[in-house]
Design a protein around this motif. Sequence first.
Motif, short mmCIF file in Angstrom:
data_model
loop_
_atom_site.label_atom_id
_atom_site.label_comp_id
_atom_site.label_asym_id
_atom_site.label_seq_id
_atom_site.Cartn_x
_atom_site.Cartn_y
_atom_site.Cartn_z
N SER A 11 -45.85 -72.54 -30.28
CA SER A 11 -46.22 -70.90 -30.40
C SER A 11 -47.29 -70.49 -31.49
O SER A 11 -47.62 -71.03 -32.12
N VAL A 12 -47.29 -69.01 -31.35
CA VAL A 12 -48.36 -68.41 -32.10
C VAL A 12 -47.56 -67.26 -32.65
O VAL A 12 -47.08 -66.51 -32.06
N LEU A 13 -47.37 -67.37 -34.21
CA LEU A 13 -46.97 -66.44 -34.71
C LEU A 13 -47.68 -65.31 -35.10
O LEU A 13 -46.96 -63.90 -34.91
N SER A 14 -48.68 -65.12 -35.07
CA SER A 14 -49.69 -64.31 -35.53
C SER A 14 -51.18 -64.63 -34.97
O SER A 14 -51.45 -65.64 -34.42
N GLY A 15 -52.15 -63.75 -35.25
CA GLY A 15 -53.48 -64.29 -34.87
C GLY A 15 -54.10 -65.31 -35.75
O GLY A 15 -55.17 -65.93 -35.21
N ASP A 16 -53.38 -65.62 -36.66
CA ASP A 16 -53.91 -66.87 -37.78
C ASP A 16 -52.78 -68.02 -37.93
O ASP A 16 -53.09 -68.86 -38.77
N ALA A 36 -51.34 -72.25 -40.99
CA ALA A 36 -52.20 -71.03 -40.86
C ALA A 36 -53.75 -71.47 -41.05
O ALA A 36 -53.94 -72.59 -41.61
N LEU A 37 -54.63 -70.75 -40.30
CA LEU A 37 -56.07 -70.86 -40.33
C LEU A 37 -56.59 -70.63 -41.68
O LEU A 37 -56.37 -69.62 -42.14
N SER A 38 -57.17 -71.65 -42.26
CA SER A 38 -57.88 -71.27 -43.67
C SER A 38 -59.04 -70.40 -43.45
O SER A 38 -60.01 -70.63 -42.37
N ASN A 39 -59.27 -69.64 -44.54
CA ASN A 39 -60.72 -68.86 -44.89
C ASN A 39 -60.68 -67.79 -43.89
O ASN A 39 -61.77 -66.97 -43.56
N VAL A 40 -59.77 -67.45 -42.81
CA VAL A 40 -59.74 -66.12 -42.02
C VAL A 40 -58.15 -65.62 -42.32
O VAL A 40 -57.60 -66.15 -42.67
N GLN A 41 -58.33 -64.35 -41.88
CA GLN A 41 -57.21 -63.58 -41.79
C GLN A 41 -57.15 -62.72 -40.51
O GLN A 41 -57.93 -61.77 -40.17
N ALA A 42 -55.89 -62.55 -40.29
CA ALA A 42 -55.69 -61.61 -38.81
C ALA A 42 -54.72 -60.30 -39.39
O ALA A 42 -54.00 -60.61 -40.25
N PRO A 43 -54.92 -59.41 -38.64
CA PRO A 43 -54.02 -58.21 -39.05
C PRO A 43 -52.42 -58.57 -38.86
O PRO A 43 -52.24 -59.45 -37.88
N ARG A 44 -51.93 -58.17 -39.54
CA ARG A 44 -50.38 -58.54 -39.58
C ARG A 44 -49.47 -57.91 -38.47
O ARG A 44 -49.54 -56.52 -38.32
N LEU A 45 -48.79 -58.61 -37.88
CA LEU A 45 -47.50 -58.06 -36.80
C LEU A 45 -46.57 -57.32 -37.48
O LEU A 45 -46.15 -57.71 -38.76
N GLY A 46 -46.03 -56.46 -36.85
CA GLY A 46 -44.85 -55.57 -37.48
C GLY A 46 -43.68 -56.36 -37.06
O GLY A 46 -43.32 -57.22 -36.38
N LEU A 94 -60.25 -77.45 -30.64
CA LEU A 94 -59.94 -77.77 -29.23
C LEU A 94 -60.41 -79.03 -28.88
O LEU A 94 -60.96 -79.77 -29.53
N ALA A 95 -59.95 -79.35 -27.62
CA ALA A 95 -60.55 -80.88 -27.07
C ALA A 95 -61.91 -80.77 -26.87
O ALA A 95 -62.41 -81.81 -27.09
N ASN A 96 -62.61 -79.65 -26.71
CA ASN A 96 -64.04 -79.86 -26.81
C ASN A 96 -64.78 -79.76 -28.16
O ASN A 96 -65.90 -79.52 -28.17
N GLY A 97 -64.09 -79.64 -29.14
CA GLY A 97 -64.44 -79.83 -30.56
C GLY A 97 -64.68 -78.41 -31.15
O GLY A 97 -64.96 -78.33 -32.38
N ASP A 98 -64.48 -77.17 -30.30
CA ASP A 98 -64.65 -75.72 -30.98
C ASP A 98 -63.48 -75.59 -32.07
O ASP A 98 -62.25 -75.91 -31.76
N ASN A 99 -64.20 -74.97 -33.08
CA ASN A 99 -62.94 -74.61 -34.19
C ASN A 99 -62.37 -73.17 -33.82
O ASN A 99 -63.07 -72.46 -33.59
N VAL A 100 -60.86 -73.12 -33.97
CA VAL A 100 -60.30 -72.13 -33.27
C VAL A 100 -60.56 -70.74 -34.34
O VAL A 100 -60.77 -69.76 -33.91
N ALA A 101 -60.84 -71.23 -35.56
CA ALA A 101 -61.28 -70.05 -36.68
C ALA A 101 -62.52 -69.34 -36.34
O ALA A 101 -62.68 -68.20 -36.29
N HIS A 102 -63.39 -70.52 -36.16
CA HIS A 102 -64.55 -69.73 -35.66
C HIS A 102 -64.52 -68.79 -34.40
O HIS A 102 -65.28 -67.78 -34.39
N LEU A 103 -63.91 -69.36 -33.29
CA LEU A 103 -63.99 -68.80 -32.13
C LEU A 103 -63.06 -67.07 -32.41
O LEU A 103 -63.69 -66.22 -31.90
N GLY A 104 -62.23 -67.32 -33.13
CA GLY A 104 -61.51 -65.94 -33.60
C GLY A 104 -62.19 -64.86 -34.09
O GLY A 104 -62.13 -63.71 -33.81
N VAL A 105 -63.00 -65.52 -35.13
CA VAL A 105 -63.90 -64.45 -35.86
C VAL A 105 -65.11 -63.99 -35.00
O VAL A 105 -65.60 -62.71 -34.86
#
Length: 900
Positions: A11-16, A36-46, A94-105
């Motif tokens: 599951s995903v708790l928040s954007g990061d 949690a993803l390092s070096n990035v931050q997502a807005p906080r869910l309420g 991901l399976a293709n090597g993409d970094n999730v943090a990079h994709l999110g930014v």
Amino acid sequence: MAQHHKAVVKSVLSGDTVILRGKPRPNGPPAERLLALSNVQAPRLGNASRDDEQFAFGAREYLRKLLVGKEVTFVPEYTISTINPPREYGSILLANGDNVAHLGVQQGWLKVREGKSKSNQDDEAHEQELNELRLLEEEAQLTKRGQWNTDIDGSRQVSYTMEKDARSFLNTYKGKPLDAIIEQVRDASTYRVLLILPDQSQQIITLFLSGIKAPSCKRDNLPSDQTDTTPSEPFGEEAKYFVEVRLLQRGVKVILEGISQGGSQNFVGSIQHPAGNISELLLANGMAKCVDWSITMTTGGPLALRKAEKVAKDKKLRIWKDFVAKEKINDSEFDAQVIKIVTGDTIVVKTKNGTERKLQLASIKQAPRGTGSTAPGGSAKSRDVKEVGYQFEAREFLRKKLIGKQVHVVIDYKKPAQDGFEAKDCATVTLGNNNIAQQLLEKGLATAIRHRKDDDNRSHHYDQLLIAETKAQEQQKGVHSTKGQPIVRIVDASENMTKARQFLTSLKRNQRQVAVVDHVANGSRLFLWIPKENCRLSFVLAGIRAPRVGKNASEKSEPFGPEALAFVTEQCLQHDVEVEIDNVDKTGAFIGNLFIGGNNLAIELLNKGYATVHEYSANESRYANQFFGAERNAKESRQGLWENAQFEDEQQEQQATISKAQEAVLQPRHEYIDIVISDMVSGSHFFVQVINPIEIKQLEVLMKDLTVYYKNRSEPASRPRVGDVVSAKFTEDDCWYRAKVRRVSAEGIEVLYIDYGNSETLPLSRIQPLASQFKSLKPQAQEAVLSFVKSPAKDADYGVECMERFHELTAGKQLVANVDARENGVLCLTVYDPVQSTSAEASINLEMVRDGQAIVTPKVRYAAAYPDIIKSLQEAENAARRERIGMFEYGDITATEDDF
């Protein structure tokens, strides 16, 4: 170099932040890990106490759709233990090597979090990572992606509690597929769900799957200062994991169907997913059970759920590992005839081998009896009945629906004797494709029994019964109505002679009354309920006497008394019948004639030898000749009471003569006569005048002389006797005609006009003795029937239509007829319209059959002499049935020729 690991995103708790799930373990669900993803931050869910930050839900949704359920590679980098609980940070690939943090930014859902490296990564590598993220962030800002898009509102409208009444919310969205996300699985059948409503607002609800219940699980979402000490039920954790890997944080459709038990704010509903129905999967794998309280709410019905549960039971999977199937009851399925309605939920049937069985309808109970109800004889002053509530309606529904009908019976379970009640067979009874218990519930005339969860002693159509009851509740029918209970009052008209005479006039007003036989005392005494007059009465068959039946085992019955009682009970009990009331006796019993299926019951008893003619009263009856004829038939065939009677030689010789005459009739006759129809009794029963020029002329002269003779005569006439030929003044034209007395009663004198065939009842003032000079001409009207065919009686279904069609074919026409036979003075005719043809294929008999206005009666005694005609008639009847013409417009009729 950091170590790489494989995991599936649970599951995903928040954007990061995500929860990762390891490989399954043999002794329980797999280990989980929050990252949690390092070096990035997502807005906080309420939550319920604070609002979301801008674009927090959008960031969470991006990551959820990207990762949930997929296998990824994660690299743990560092853990911050100063917070509670400690949080681990790292990278996800991901399976293709993409970094999730990079994709999110890059998509604008994550921001770069500045700061020194907290991992073992050297400062140069850390700075290089940050620079790469900064470049992606600048690109997202320039292209206004994600949270950098100033043209859209990044907030959402979400309710964590039900702000309005749950019932109102349900009424608004019930049965409508709503977009939803499964946010949490408490156990395999209980979820925390985020509903996305049509206006794009969101509502968090607790949803119970309709129709099923899975084993409970230990709560894992309690506050940190609380723990759940209740252990999970067997297979609870396995079932929960089964659901999580398939539904947790997946986009689904939710159909709300009801409110959970207790009237709480929680909902009951179904989940639609392209991969299949989770409820059916849980049941088929032995991870849940069907529950009665909500299974009737299930969209699409309960059948699929019950089938899935049966699969698990048969295989003894998981929670059914100790299941033992209920043994099938011997003789548990059969066809039978319903012979009695006992109560609103109990009937008596007779099987094909003659065995009577008392059955209670499975899983239902009759409506309660209302306050104030009284039974017959319940009052010292009166034997009238007052019945409050719906028991009377339930019994009447069953009587009209079932009595005398063939039904299919399936014994569902046996209820042992207890608390003074006898043992009962509880069964599902179907008439055609209709479940009788279900129909009672739909009308609100019974209620469903609430069985225990583990009680398999129930109807095998139990779900349909619950659905039927719910429908009646929604429509407020019967016992579920908010109106006052109906009250039925039935007066006992036979309580005494004075009371009986008060009812006599109204009961005699109509020649025939519809009645219901409540009870049979013996072959000639019955108790009837007259719906139109709403009275109950004791009824005695006029003109006959049936043998007495002993009132108890110690009292001896007269010969053939029990047989007569059994015959009448089988023919009449709780059936709709017709009665003609003639008089009352000194005990308050009504005397008259009773007809079942158009047949006079007294004549039927006499034909069977189960009664004898009571000469004095029979002579007063219009059916006197039929009574004596039926008794004579029983004597000659030695039926019943006459089985040991000794006959005189003269009687035997007479029978031999009759037999020879009958044999002669089996030869085809060619006796053609010219006729006109003078009066009709039914579509196949009528009176004719045979065209004879001499006699026609004589009749014309007779009528003129008769009119002149009686024009000024007013002699007081003595009361005629049945069978006398008199002169009668016809009501419609006030002219005098020759007539024969059929019946003499307090109502008047019933006469048959012997030259035309019509009849009516007249006062004595319109009757005069017939002078001798008018007796020489033989009666010109002869009673006749269409050979080989029969139409319904005038007052039966389709009777009027049949008469109208016969009138169209014959009115105002001179016809030709072949006399096929003579039966007790009645002509059996094949009638032709000479303008059309005189061939068998063009007879009016065949026309009536082809038009669906008559049925073929090939069993008449003289039919064997006319095989070709019978064949043509049967082919015509088959064609009428196929084409649904006339009587067959709604399919094949159930009546036989004996019912006409």
